[in-house]
Design an enzyme around this catalytic site. Structure first.
Site, PDB file in Angstrom:
ATOM      1  N   LYS A  22     -12.009 -11.052  -9.189  1.00  0.00           N
ATOM      2  CA  LYS A  22     -10.562 -11.262  -9.179  1.00  0.00           C
ATOM      3  C   LYS A  22     -10.030 -11.398  -7.755  1.00  0.00           C
ATOM      4  O   LYS A  22      -9.219 -12.283  -7.462  1.00  0.00           O
ATOM      5  CB  LYS A  22      -9.859 -10.112  -9.909  1.00  0.00           C
ATOM      6  N   SER A  23     -10.482 -10.534  -6.860  1.00  0.00           N
ATOM      7  CA  SER A  23      -9.998 -10.574  -5.478  1.00  0.00           C
ATOM      8  C   SER A  23     -10.328 -11.903  -4.809  1.00  0.00           C
ATOM      9  O   SER A  23      -9.492 -12.500  -4.124  1.00  0.00           O
ATOM     10  CB  SER A  23     -10.615  -9.426  -4.672  1.00  0.00           C
ATOM     11  N   ARG A  27      -7.783 -15.183  -3.533  1.00  0.00           N
ATOM     12  CA  ARG A  27      -7.818 -15.654  -2.149  1.00  0.00           C
ATOM     13  C   ARG A  27      -8.263 -17.107  -2.059  1.00  0.00           C
ATOM     14  O   ARG A  27      -7.818 -17.842  -1.172  1.00  0.00           O
ATOM     15  CB  ARG A  27      -8.724 -14.733  -1.328  1.00  0.00           C
ATOM     16  N   GLY A  96      -0.339  -7.294  -8.322  1.00  0.00           N
ATOM     17  CA  GLY A  96       0.023  -6.758  -7.019  1.00  0.00           C
ATOM     18  C   GLY A  96      -0.564  -7.577  -5.886  1.00  0.00           C
ATOM     19  O   GLY A  96       0.056  -7.734  -4.831  1.00  0.00           O
ATOM     20  N   SER A 169      -6.193  -0.411   2.807  1.00  0.00           N
ATOM     21  CA  SER A 169      -5.786  -1.265   1.692  1.00  0.00           C
ATOM     22  C   SER A 169      -6.031  -2.719   2.041  1.00  0.00           C
ATOM     23  O   SER A 169      -5.458  -3.241   3.006  1.00  0.00           O
ATOM     24  CB  SER A 169      -4.298  -1.053   1.376  1.00  0.00           C
ATOM     25  N   GLN A 171      -4.982  -5.208   0.367  1.00  0.00           N
ATOM     26  CA  GLN A 171      -3.754  -5.965   0.135  1.00  0.00           C
ATOM     27  C   GLN A 171      -2.830  -5.890   1.344  1.00  0.00           C
ATOM     28  O   GLN A 171      -2.245  -6.897   1.750  1.00  0.00           O
ATOM     29  CB  GLN A 171      -3.053  -5.456  -1.123  1.00  0.00           C
ATOM     30  N   ASP A 325     -11.014   0.744  -7.536  1.00  0.00           N
ATOM     31  CA  ASP A 325     -10.702   0.232  -8.876  1.00  0.00           C
ATOM     32  C   ASP A 325     -11.649   0.766  -9.941  1.00  0.00           C
ATOM     33  O   ASP A 325     -11.344   0.704 -11.137  1.00  0.00           O
ATOM     34  CB  ASP A 325     -10.736  -1.298  -8.888  1.00  0.00           C
ATOM     35  N   ARG A 356      -3.261   6.358 -12.414  1.00  0.00           N
ATOM     36  CA  ARG A 356      -4.568   6.421 -13.064  1.00  0.00           C
ATOM     37  C   ARG A 356      -5.179   7.819 -13.039  1.00  0.00           C
ATOM     38  O   ARG A 356      -6.019   8.137 -13.890  1.00  0.00           O
ATOM     39  CB  ARG A 356      -5.516   5.391 -12.433  1.00  0.00           C
ATOM     40  N   ARG A 401      -7.631  -1.412 -16.649  1.00  0.00           N
ATOM     41  CA  ARG A 401      -8.784  -0.579 -16.300  1.00  0.00           C
ATOM     42  C   ARG A 401      -8.832   0.698 -17.143  1.00  0.00           C
ATOM     43  O   ARG A 401      -9.920   1.205 -17.443  1.00  0.00           O
ATOM     44  CB  ARG A 401      -8.784  -0.273 -14.806  1.00  0.00           C
TER      45      ARG A 401
END
Length: 443
Positions: A22-23, A27, A96, A169, A171, A325, A356, A401
Site C-alpha cells: 500500500k505504501s 507513492r 491518512g 513517522s 508520513q 501496522d 488500536r 487491521r
C-alpha cells in the site's frame, strides 16, 4: 456488512501472493504524477486507499490508466509544475497517507486547494505535518481549527528547513520531503529512528539527490538537495506484496496446528520487516526463500510453519516503527504464546484508524484472554498453544487491521470458535479479497 468467521478446523496449506504494498502504491502514483514521462506500475494495490490517491490526482489533471483488474497502472506524468487547480474539494477517503503526503505537495502549488476525508480522517491528527510545513512557509490550516481535516491550503513558495520530528513517522517525513521538492535550499528531516524509507528509495530512483545517515545516537538524518527533476523510470515499477497484508497469513500459520504455507513475492524492506524479527524472537519457524532485489525494494518468499513453542517477548524502541501496522496481529499471536508479551513505545497506535491499543485489549478480553492497556502500549498474558473455543461480537471500528486480526483469531481458536465482525467490509481499504484468500488456504 457484518461477517462471522469460524474456526479453521484444519491446517493452512499451500501458497499465495498477497496484494501489492500500500505504501509503495501510493507513492508510485504521487511521484509518477510529478515526474517527466510515463510511469508503468505493476502489482498496484487496488484497495480503496490507493484508489483515493488516484482520484485526487485525476482531479488535478493527471491522466492515469488502470487495467481491468486495477493492478497495472500507467501514470502520465506532468512534472513538478504540471498539476492543475482542482475544481472540487479533494476527497482522500480513509487514507491518512493520501492526506498527509498530498498536503506537502499542495503546499507548494500555484493554486489553492482543500483536502478532506471520511469521518475517521477528520479525527486524525494533522498538526504533525502542519507544523513543519508552516516552518517551510506553507499556508495550511484546519477548517474547523481542531488540527484535523478538512485542510485548507494556499499554495506558496517554500524554503528548505532542518526539522527534528518528535515521532518516527514515514508520513510526516514524506510530507516534508515532497514539499522539499519545490523548496529553495536543502530540506532535512531528523527522526528518532529511521521510519519506512519507501519515499527515499523511490525519489532516488527517479533522480532526486537525497542522502540518509544514521547518527551516533541512533537518529536518522535525511537530506534532500534542491533543484531535482524527477524522470519516469524506463522499466515498469514493480510493487512487491505488502508485508502488512502477509502478516495475517504468517500469524494464522503460526497459531493453527499443522500449518505450512509459502507467501510469494513479499517486500522485506528492513524498515518494514520488524514483524519477522519479532516473531523469530518469540520462537517462530519462519524462513526466507528466493531473496532478491525487485527494482529498488528487497523481496523474498516467506515460508511459515506452525510453531508450538512460541513464547512472550518485549517489543519496544526502534523496533516499533518497523512493525507499527502489524502490532495488532502480533498482539493476537502473543495471546497464543507462552508467557507475557509487553509492548512499549507504541502510543502511535492510538491515532490510527482507531485507537488500536484500546480496541485490541477490549477485543482480547471479550475472547476471555488477559490483556492490559498501558500508557504507551499493552501487556498480553499468553494462553499457550492450542487456543480455546470462544464466541464474541467484535466491533472493528471500521479499522481494516482490526478486522483482519480478529479473523485470524477466529480461525485459530478451538473448533467451536466463531467471531462476528461488525463492519467486516472495511478490509476494502487495503485487502479486498482477504477473507477469500484466508479460506482458500484451509487444507
Amino acid at each position: 456488512m457484518n461477517k462471522t468467521i469460524h474456526a479453521a478446523g484444519h491446517p493452512l496449506k499451500g501458497s499465495l501472493q498477497v496484494p501489492g504494498d500500500k505504501s509503495i502504491s501510493h507513492r508510485a502514483v504521487m511521484l509518477g504524477a510529478l515526474s517527466e514521462g510515463d510511469t508503468h506500475v505493476t502489482g498496484f494495490l487496488n484497495g480503496a486507499d490507493c484508489l483515493s490517491t488516484i482520484s485526487c490526482f485525476r482531479r488535478m489533471g493527471v491522466s492515469i490508466e488502470l487495467d481491468q483488474h486495477e493492478t497495472e497502472v500507467v501514470i502520465h506524468g506532468r512534472g513538478l509544475r504540471g498539476l492543475q487547480k482542482p475544481e472540487e474539494i479533494l476527497d482522500c477517503g480513509n487514507s491518512g497517507t493520501t492526506t498527509r503526503l498530498l498536503a506537502g505537495i499542495l503546499s507548494a502549488q500555484h493554486f489553492d486547494s482543500m483536502l478532506t476525508g471520511d469521518e475517521s480522517i477528520q479525527k486524525r491528527p494533522m498538526k504533525r505535518i502542519m507544523t513543519p510545513l508552516h516552518e517551510m512557509g506553507a499556508e495550511i490550516s484546519s477548517l474547523h481549527a481542531n488540527d484535523c481535516a478538512p485542510l485548507v491550503i494556499h499554495g506558496q513558495s517554500l524554503h528548505g528547513i532542518r526539522y527534528a520530528s518528535p515521532v518516527a513517522s514515514a508520513q510526516v517525513k514524506s510530507s516534508i520531503l515532497f514539499a522539499g521538492l519545490y523548496a529553495q535550499g536543502e530540506t532535512t528531516v531528523l527522526e528518532p529512528t529511521l521510519s519506512r524509507d519507501h519515499s527515499e528509495r523511490m525519489l532516488r530512483a527517479l533522480g532526486a539527490q537525497l542522502d540518509t545517515r544514521i547518527l551516533p545516537d541512533g537518529r536518522a538524518e535525511i537530506t534532500l538537495l534542491p533543484g531535482a527533476t524527477l524522470t519516469a523510470l524506463q522499466e515498469p515499477l514493480e510493487v512487491p506484496g505488502d508485508i502488512s497484508s502477509a502478516a495475517y497469513f504468517i500469524s494464522a500459520a503460526l497459531l493453527i496446528p499443522g500449518s505450512d504455507i509459502l507467501i510469494r513475492n513479499v517486500g522485506i524492506n528492513p524498515t518494514r520487516a520488524g514483524i519477522l524479527d519479532a516473531y523469530r524472537a518469540m520462537g517462530a519457524d519462519i524462513t526466507l526463500e528466493n531473496q532478491r532485489l525487485a527494482g529498488f525494494e528487497d523481496v523474498a518468499d516467506i515460508r511459515v510453519r506452525y510453531s508450538d513453542t512460541l513464547h512472550g517477548t518485549e517489543i519496544s524502541g526502534a523496533m516499533i516503527p518497523r512493525l507499527i501496522d502489524e502490532l495488532p496481529v502480533i498482539a493476537a499471536v502473543a495471546a497464543g504464546a507462552e508467557g507475557r508479551t509487553i509492548f512499549r513505545d507504541a502510543q502511535e497506535l492510538k491515532v490510527k484508524e482507531s485507537n488500536r491499543i484500546a480496541v485490541m485489549v477490549e477485543g482480547l478480553r471479550a475472547l476471555g484472554m488477559r490483556a492490559e492497556e498501558t500508557e504507551d502500549g499493552m501487556i498480553i498474558e499468553g494462553q499457550g498453544p492450542q487456543l480455546p473455543s470462544y464466541a464474541a461480537r467484535i466491533d472493528t471500528r471500521k479499522d481494516h487491521r482490526i478486522a483482519m486480526t480478529f479473523a485470524v483469531l477466529a480461525m485459530a481458536g478451538g473448533r467451536e470458535s466463531a467471531i462476528e465482525l461488525i463492519d467486516a467490509d472495511c478490509i476494502q481499504i487495503s485487502y479486498p479479497t482477504f477473507y477469500n484468500d484466508l479460506y482458500r488456504l484451509i487444507g
